[in-house]
Design a protein around this motif. Structure first.
Motif, PDB file in Angstrom:
ATOM      1  N   ARG A  41       0.813  -1.316  -0.086  1.00 55.31           N
ATOM      2  CA  ARG A  41       0.021  -0.064  -0.074  1.00 55.31           C
ATOM      3  C   ARG A  41       0.917   1.072  -0.110  1.00 55.31           C
ATOM      4  O   ARG A  41       0.549   2.228  -0.582  1.00 55.31           O
ATOM      5  N   ARG A  42       2.006   1.106   0.740  1.00 50.98           N
ATOM      6  CA  ARG A  42       2.688   2.298   1.078  1.00 50.98           C
ATOM      7  C   ARG A  42       3.501   2.727  -0.353  1.00 50.98           C
ATOM      8  O   ARG A  42       3.521   3.904  -1.015  1.00 50.98           O
ATOM      9  N   ALA A  43       3.959   1.671  -1.029  1.00 54.06           N
ATOM     10  CA  ALA A  43       4.521   1.920  -2.385  1.00 54.06           C
ATOM     11  C   ALA A  43       3.669   2.262  -3.288  1.00 54.06           C
ATOM     12  O   ALA A  43       3.879   3.293  -4.399  1.00 54.06           O
ATOM     13  N   LEU A  44       2.388   1.672  -3.482  1.00 53.24           N
ATOM     14  CA  LEU A  44       1.289   2.302  -4.495  1.00 53.24           C
ATOM     15  C   LEU A  44       0.827   3.868  -4.110  1.00 53.24           C
ATOM     16  O   LEU A  44       0.722   4.748  -5.002  1.00 53.24           O
ATOM     17  N   ASN A  45       1.120   4.288  -2.731  1.00 55.41           N
ATOM     18  CA  ASN A  45       0.691   5.592  -2.564  1.00 55.41           C
ATOM     19  C   ASN A  45       1.694   6.536  -2.624  1.00 55.41           C
ATOM     20  O   ASN A  45       1.500   7.700  -3.536  1.00 55.41           O
ATOM     21  N   ARG A  46       2.881   6.038  -2.673  1.00 54.81           N
ATOM     22  CA  ARG A  46       4.119   6.557  -3.317  1.00 54.81           C
ATOM     23  C   ARG A  46       3.998   6.932  -4.664  1.00 54.81           C
ATOM     24  O   ARG A  46       4.385   7.987  -5.344  1.00 54.81           O
ATOM     25  N   LEU A  47       3.669   6.139  -5.604  1.00 59.36           N
ATOM     26  CA  LEU A  47       3.590   6.036  -7.011  1.00 59.36           C
ATOM     27  C   LEU A  47       2.369   6.862  -7.370  1.00 59.36           C
ATOM     28  O   LEU A  47       2.639   7.661  -8.330  1.00 59.36           O
ATOM     29  N   VAL A  48       1.336   6.941  -6.851  1.00 59.25           N
ATOM     30  CA  VAL A  48       0.252   7.859  -6.995  1.00 59.25           C
ATOM     31  C   VAL A  48       0.824   9.140  -6.850  1.00 59.25           C
ATOM     32  O   VAL A  48       0.287  10.195  -7.832  1.00 59.25           O
ATOM     33  N   GLU A  49       1.352   9.357  -5.617  1.00 60.11           N
ATOM     34  CA  GLU A  49       1.667  10.757  -5.372  1.00 60.11           C
ATOM     35  C   GLU A  49       2.818  11.203  -6.280  1.00 60.11           C
ATOM     36  O   GLU A  49       2.535  12.457  -6.837  1.00 60.11           O
ATOM     37  N   LYS A  50       3.875  10.580  -6.741  1.00 64.31           N
ATOM     38  CA  LYS A  50       4.646  10.901  -7.725  1.00 64.31           C
ATOM     39  C   LYS A  50       3.843  11.066  -9.161  1.00 64.31           C
ATOM     40  O   LYS A  50       4.191  12.041  -9.748  1.00 64.31           O
ATOM     41  N   THR A  51       2.974  10.368  -9.550  1.00 63.31           N
ATOM     42  CA  THR A  51       2.183  10.737 -10.794  1.00 63.31           C
ATOM     43  C   THR A  51       1.542  12.024 -10.744  1.00 63.31           C
ATOM     44  O   THR A  51       1.440  12.851 -11.988  1.00 63.31           O
ATOM     45  N   LEU A  52       1.026  12.093  -9.639  1.00 59.70           N
ATOM     46  CA  LEU A  52       0.086  13.590  -9.273  1.00 59.70           C
ATOM     47  C   LEU A  52       1.305  14.674  -9.581  1.00 59.70           C
ATOM     48  O   LEU A  52       0.738  15.695 -10.040  1.00 59.70           O
ATOM     49  N   ASP A  53       2.426  14.536  -8.767  1.00 59.57           N
ATOM     50  CA  ASP A  53       3.340  15.336  -9.014  1.00 59.57           C
ATOM     51  C   ASP A  53       3.753  15.774 -10.475  1.00 59.57           C
ATOM     52  O   ASP A  53       4.037  17.096 -10.900  1.00 59.57           O
ATOM     53  N   ASP A  54       3.925  14.655 -11.393  1.00 60.11           N
ATOM     54  CA  ASP A  54       4.234  14.763 -12.740  1.00 60.11           C
ATOM     55  C   ASP A  54       3.100  15.445 -13.361  1.00 60.11           C
ATOM     56  O   ASP A  54       3.414  16.300 -14.138  1.00 60.11           O
ATOM     57  N   ILE A  55       1.943  15.396 -13.187  1.00 59.66           N
ATOM     58  CA  ILE A  55       0.926  15.636 -13.699  1.00 59.66           C
ATOM     59  C   ILE A  55       0.841  17.424 -13.321  1.00 59.66           C
ATOM     60  O   ILE A  55       0.493  18.018 -14.555  1.00 59.66           O
ATOM     61  N   GLU A  56       1.026  17.511 -12.200  1.00 61.36           N
ATOM     62  CA  GLU A  56       1.082  19.056 -11.946  1.00 61.36           C
ATOM     63  C   GLU A  56       1.891  19.911 -12.593  1.00 61.36           C
ATOM     64  O   GLU A  56       1.748  21.044 -12.869  1.00 61.36           O
ATOM     65  N   GLU A  57       3.112  19.207 -12.910  1.00 66.97           N
ATOM     66  CA  GLU A  57       4.341  20.080 -13.668  1.00 66.97           C
ATOM     67  C   GLU A  57       3.923  20.089 -15.081  1.00 66.97           C
ATOM     68  O   GLU A  57       4.116  21.277 -15.528  1.00 66.97           O
ATOM     69  N   ASP A  58       3.232  19.074 -15.629  1.00 65.75           N
ATOM     70  CA  ASP A  58       2.779  19.266 -17.187  1.00 65.75           C
ATOM     71  C   ASP A  58       1.635  19.899 -17.437  1.00 65.75           C
ATOM     72  O   ASP A  58       1.478  20.544 -18.582  1.00 65.75           O
ATOM     73  N   GLU A  59       0.694  20.248 -16.436  1.00 62.96           N
ATOM     74  CA  GLU A  59      -0.635  20.622 -16.768  1.00 62.96           C
ATOM     75  C   GLU A  59      -0.927  22.069 -16.233  1.00 62.96           C
ATOM     76  O   GLU A  59       0.007  22.621 -15.428  1.00 62.96           O
ATOM     77  N   ASP A  60      -1.574  22.592 -16.532  1.00 66.30           N
ATOM     78  CA  ASP A  60      -2.095  24.120 -16.459  1.00 66.30           C
ATOM     79  C   ASP A  60      -2.655  23.936 -14.764  1.00 66.30           C
ATOM     80  O   ASP A  60      -3.411  22.830 -14.454  1.00 66.30           O
ATOM     81  N   ASN A  61      -2.821  25.043 -14.151  1.00 62.92           N
ATOM     82  CA  ASN A  61      -3.469  24.881 -12.828  1.00 62.92           C
ATOM     83  C   ASN A  61      -4.872  24.745 -12.678  1.00 62.92           C
ATOM     84  O   ASN A  61      -5.506  23.667 -12.133  1.00 62.92           O
ATOM     85  N   LYS A  62      -5.695  25.585 -13.876  1.00 64.68           N
ATOM     86  CA  LYS A  62      -7.056  25.119 -13.903  1.00 64.68           C
ATOM     87  C   LYS A  62      -7.311  23.465 -14.110  1.00 64.68           C
ATOM     88  O   LYS A  62      -8.132  22.871 -13.566  1.00 64.68           O
ATOM     89  N   LEU A  63      -6.384  23.045 -15.223  1.00 64.65           N
ATOM     90  CA  LEU A  63      -6.841  21.717 -15.610  1.00 64.65           C
ATOM     91  C   LEU A  63      -6.355  20.693 -14.521  1.00 64.65           C
ATOM     92  O   LEU A  63      -7.303  19.584 -14.359  1.00 64.65           O
ATOM     93  N   PHE A  64      -5.193  20.948 -13.759  1.00 63.96           N
ATOM     94  CA  PHE A  64      -4.748  20.246 -12.441  1.00 63.96           C
ATOM     95  C   PHE A  64      -5.976  19.938 -11.420  1.00 63.96           C
ATOM     96  O   PHE A  64      -6.155  19.141 -11.068  1.00 63.96           O
TER      97      PHE A  64
END
Length: 179
Positions: A41-64
């Motif tokens: 579960r811990r590894a899956l949580n880290r994976l989700v958080e990392k993916t969300l951080d990557d999406i935040e960097e790539d996308e616009d604030n409204k879209l995010f």
């Protein structure tokens, strides 16, 4: 935006592993070797958080923000039980309830058995006390028979001499011969 991210993180921490796998698949996280099922579960949580951080960097604030809201509604839908499943579960006896019922029956049977044995023990103790008291009274009332007193006597005689031959005080005795 940070409040929404914190809320999503909090909700993710409450999810179990199968729900986290669904979230990973929805976010299109890069699948690790061995698949999502091999991760904790811990590894899956880290994976989700990392993916969300990557999406935040790539996308616009409204879209995010919209993306986070969609993810939050998806996670909330995972947490809500299916009404059809709930009805079935409520109608069927729960395994825990069955075990609790068995446990209470066993406790009651054990209690009854213990009380029965305690009663038997008390009855046996009373019988033993009564028999011991009866034996004691018989023993005290019955005195042993009087045995006649016997005195054994034997006469001993000294034959010979006690002391040295030249000694002045010596015992000399001749054998006794009865008449």
């Amino acid at each position: 935006m940070e409040e929404l991210q914190d809320k999503v993180s909090q909700v993710l921490l409450t999810l179990n592993a199968p729900d986290l796998i669904s979230v990973c698949q929805r976010l299109k996280c890069s699948e690790p070797t061995g698949g999502f099922e091999s991760k904790s579960r811990r590894a899956l949580n880290r994976l989700v958080e990392k993916t969300l951080d990557d999406i935040e960097e790539d996308e616009d604030n409204k879209l995010f923000l919209q993306y986070l809201e969609d993810l939050l509604s998806f996670v909330n839908s995972l947490n809500q039980p299916n009404p059809g499943v709930t009805k079935t579960v409520q109608n069927e006896p729960n395994e825990l309830d069955i075990l609790k019922e068995k446990y209470s029956k066993l406790q009651q049977e054990q209690s009854e058995a213990r009380q029965s044995l305690e009663g038997e023990i008390a009855a046996v103790e009373q019988r033993l006390r009564a028999s011991v008291l009866g034996q004691e009274t018989r023993a005290t009332t019955m005195s042993p028979p009087m045995l006649p007193e016997v005195t054994l006597r034997k006469e001993f005689q000294i034959c010979g001499q006690i002391g040295e031959a030249g000694q002045r005080e010596k015992l000399l005795h001749q054998p006794y011969e009865p008449n």
